[in-house]
Write a protein that holds these residues in place. Sequence first.
Motif, PDB file in Angstrom:
ATOM      1  N   ASN A   1       0.770  -1.089   0.055  1.00 56.06           N
ATOM      2  CA  ASN A   1       0.157  -0.015  -0.079  1.00 56.06           C
ATOM      3  C   ASN A   1       0.938   1.331  -0.085  1.00 56.06           C
ATOM      4  OD1 ASN A   1      -3.036  -1.101   0.602  1.00 56.06           O
ATOM      5  ND2 ASN A   1      -1.395  -2.275   2.064  1.00 56.06           N
ATOM      6  N   THR A   2       0.515   2.168  -0.783  1.00 54.29           N
ATOM      7  CA  THR A   2       1.104   3.433  -0.853  1.00 54.29           C
ATOM      8  C   THR A   2       0.195   4.608  -0.732  1.00 54.29           C
ATOM      9  OG1 THR A   2       0.984   3.466  -3.162  1.00 54.29           O
ATOM     10  CG2 THR A   2       2.954   2.615  -2.214  1.00 54.29           C
ATOM     11  N   TYR A   3       0.804   5.894   0.094  1.00 52.50           N
ATOM     12  CA  TYR A   3      -0.079   6.852   0.072  1.00 52.50           C
ATOM     13  C   TYR A   3       0.855   7.998  -0.137  1.00 52.50           C
ATOM     14  CZ  TYR A   3       1.177   7.000   5.037  1.00 52.50           C
ATOM     15  OH  TYR A   3       1.877   7.135   6.398  1.00 52.50           O
TER      16      TYR A   3
ATOM     17  N   PRO B   1       6.422  20.140  -0.539  1.00 48.00           N
ATOM     18  CA  PRO B   1       6.927  18.916  -0.874  1.00 48.00           C
ATOM     19  C   PRO B   1       6.083  17.754  -0.263  1.00 48.00           C
ATOM     20  CG  PRO B   1       7.846  19.804   1.205  1.00 48.00           C
ATOM     21  CD  PRO B   1       6.957  20.724   0.680  1.00 48.00           C
ATOM     22  N   VAL B   2       5.954  16.616  -0.930  1.00 50.49           N
ATOM     23  CA  VAL B   2       5.293  15.428  -0.737  1.00 50.49           C
ATOM     24  C   VAL B   2       6.071  14.278  -0.686  1.00 50.49           C
ATOM     25  CG1 VAL B   2       3.209  16.307  -1.662  1.00 50.49           C
ATOM     26  CG2 VAL B   2       4.810  15.100  -3.289  1.00 50.49           C
ATOM     27  N   HIS B   3       5.715  13.246   0.126  1.00 49.22           N
ATOM     28  CA  HIS B   3       6.429  12.004   0.320  1.00 49.22           C
ATOM     29  C   HIS B   3       5.636  10.738  -0.053  1.00 49.22           C
ATOM     30  CE1 HIS B   3       9.902  13.997   2.260  1.00 49.22           C
ATOM     31  NE2 HIS B   3       8.976  14.572   3.018  1.00 49.22           N
ATOM     32  N   ILE B   4       5.961   9.884  -0.640  1.00 50.49           N
ATOM     33  CA  ILE B   4       5.565   8.456  -1.138  1.00 50.49           C
ATOM     34  C   ILE B   4       5.815   7.499   0.042  1.00 50.49           C
ATOM     35  CG2 ILE B   4       4.997   6.720  -2.760  1.00 50.49           C
ATOM     36  CD1 ILE B   4       5.898   8.522  -4.915  1.00 50.49           C
ATOM     37  N   VAL B   5       4.735   7.194   0.820  1.00 48.21           N
ATOM     38  CA  VAL B   5       4.870   6.431   1.837  1.00 48.21           C
ATOM     39  C   VAL B   5       4.459   4.823   1.462  1.00 48.21           C
ATOM     40  CG1 VAL B   5       4.492   5.838   4.351  1.00 48.21           C
ATOM     41  CG2 VAL B   5       4.743   8.319   3.447  1.00 48.21           C
ATOM     42  N   CYS B   6       5.328   3.872   1.749  1.00 51.96           N
ATOM     43  CA  CYS B   6       5.050   2.606   1.405  1.00 51.96           C
ATOM     44  C   CYS B   6       4.872   1.710   2.556  1.00 51.96           C
ATOM     45  CB  CYS B   6       5.834   1.990   0.411  1.00 51.96           C
ATOM     46  SG  CYS B   6       5.623   0.290  -0.253  1.00 51.96           S
TER      47      CYS B   6
ATOM     48  N   HIS C   1     -12.254   0.729   7.716  1.00 55.72           N
ATOM     49  CA  HIS C   1     -11.125   1.345   7.317  1.00 55.72           C
ATOM     50  C   HIS C   1     -11.590   1.368   5.669  1.00 55.72           C
ATOM     51  CE1 HIS C   1      -8.772   1.881  10.827  1.00 55.72           C
ATOM     52  NE2 HIS C   1      -9.411   0.797  11.311  1.00 55.72           N
ATOM     53  N   LYS C   2     -11.176   2.241   4.973  1.00 53.32           N
ATOM     54  CA  LYS C   2     -11.532   2.386   3.658  1.00 53.32           C
ATOM     55  C   LYS C   2     -10.432   2.534   2.663  1.00 53.32           C
ATOM     56  CE  LYS C   2     -15.924   2.188   4.391  1.00 53.32           C
ATOM     57  NZ  LYS C   2     -16.760   0.876   4.047  1.00 53.32           N
ATOM     58  N   ARG C   3      -9.356   2.950   3.463  1.00 47.48           N
ATOM     59  CA  ARG C   3      -7.761   3.094   2.621  1.00 47.48           C
ATOM     60  C   ARG C   3      -7.144   2.062   2.868  1.00 47.48           C
ATOM     61  NH1 ARG C   3      -5.436   8.934   4.058  1.00 47.48           N
ATOM     62  NH2 ARG C   3      -3.957   8.036   2.394  1.00 47.48           N
ATOM     63  N   GLY C   4      -6.219   1.735   1.996  1.00 50.73           N
ATOM     64  CA  GLY C   4      -5.196   0.763   2.012  1.00 50.73           C
ATOM     65  C   GLY C   4      -5.705  -0.654   1.970  1.00 50.73           C
ATOM     66  N   LEU C   5      -6.634  -0.850   1.021  1.00 52.43           N
ATOM     67  CA  LEU C   5      -7.351  -2.226   0.601  1.00 52.43           C
ATOM     68  C   LEU C   5      -6.671  -2.991  -0.561  1.00 52.43           C
ATOM     69  CD1 LEU C   5     -10.985  -1.266   1.479  1.00 52.43           C
ATOM     70  CD2 LEU C   5      -9.430  -2.068   3.031  1.00 52.43           C
ATOM     71  N   THR C   6      -5.457  -2.904  -0.784  1.00 54.20           N
ATOM     72  CA  THR C   6      -5.030  -3.454  -1.950  1.00 54.20           C
ATOM     73  C   THR C   6      -4.997  -4.862  -2.014  1.00 54.20           C
ATOM     74  OG1 THR C   6      -3.343  -1.327  -2.084  1.00 54.20           O
ATOM     75  CG2 THR C   6      -2.791  -3.279  -3.082  1.00 54.20           C
ATOM     76  N   PRO C   7      -5.098  -5.649  -2.956  1.00 52.62           N
ATOM     77  CA  PRO C   7      -5.066  -7.142  -3.042  1.00 52.62           C
ATOM     78  C   PRO C   7      -3.886  -7.548  -2.555  1.00 52.62           C
ATOM     79  CG  PRO C   7      -6.261  -6.250  -4.771  1.00 52.62           C
ATOM     80  CD  PRO C   7      -5.676  -5.086  -3.973  1.00 52.62           C
ATOM     81  N   PHE C   8      -4.115  -8.819  -1.659  1.00 54.64           N
ATOM     82  CA  PHE C   8      -2.771  -9.545  -1.411  1.00 54.64           C
ATOM     83  C   PHE C   8      -2.560 -10.626  -2.570  1.00 54.64           C
ATOM     84  CE2 PHE C   8      -4.646  -8.603   2.637  1.00 54.64           C
ATOM     85  CZ  PHE C   8      -3.624  -8.462   3.635  1.00 54.64           C
TER      86      PHE C   8
END
Length: 326
Positions: A147-149, A162-167, A293-300
Amino acid sequence: MTSDYKLTLATDLEKARLRTAQFFITQRPWLDLYGVNVRPVAPFGSASSKTFVDSALIHRCLPDELLFEIFSRMSPYTLGKAACVCRKWWYTIRNPIFWRYACLKAWQTTGVTENYKILQLKFNGSWRTMWLLRPRLRTDGLYVSRNTYIRAGVAEWKVSNPVHIVCYYRYLRFYPSGRFLYKNSSQKVKDVAKFINFRASKADCVFSGSYTLTEDKVEAALLYPGLRPTVLRIRLRLRGTVKGANNRMDLLALLTSGVNDNEVNVPDEDILGVVEGWQEDETHNPDVPAVSHKRGLTPFVFVPFEEVETSVLNLPVERMDYFVPG
């Protein structure tokens, strides 16, 4: 008539050739086994009465009983690879004994009696077909969700906004007994695979819980200990990229709720029974509201243990987007 000189020359040349071959070719005494007379055995399942002659060295010197014993110690996925070697192995590996053991172990929480009923009703009594077509959780690796945001950073110097990509990753490891391990971390899969087991301590942030599998739906729950204990409920749907792979899981719901003091004392393997009938907005601790929770629902994606070092999930985020895990 051939002269004595020619006979002597031919004999000397033959001796020289043998000496040269002996120098370059390593002696292999086991090749003498080719001369041993072994009664040929027809492949398993062959209905032909004609004598079968197997020219393979391993079949002529290795009894069928030992070959059968070797196959019985292999995992089902290794058996599938071994079945591609030759026809005899293919016939032997189709023996229902191998697949019955694999099925009863994979669905041991269902019970032996219920597994036999499902075998007859849905798979025409074939254990191998049941193994291939019935949804099951794989236990020879990890299910990984990346998951990334984007997180806003602090403006410095002349850089504005500035922004950061968090994984980060979610890791699931399932066991046939109905228990599983869960870890939420930014560590790569090759590092997490080394210690995600029941011997891991709470300091490694590895938590255990229980799960149930109904058709292709997975219900799982675990308890986060602490000053305000929280139960995490996970709902998943199992699928595969090819028949029998079971290498993908869709994350349908991720819920957190509060629990009271009596529920905290329940063992980890029984926590699912406590929350099984709860509603999505139900909580038993006013200080910990129920959250869906509605975020971070990437498939496994499933990663076997033998591929954790070479998985593309170990690559940096900017390079990983160019690869699609198989």
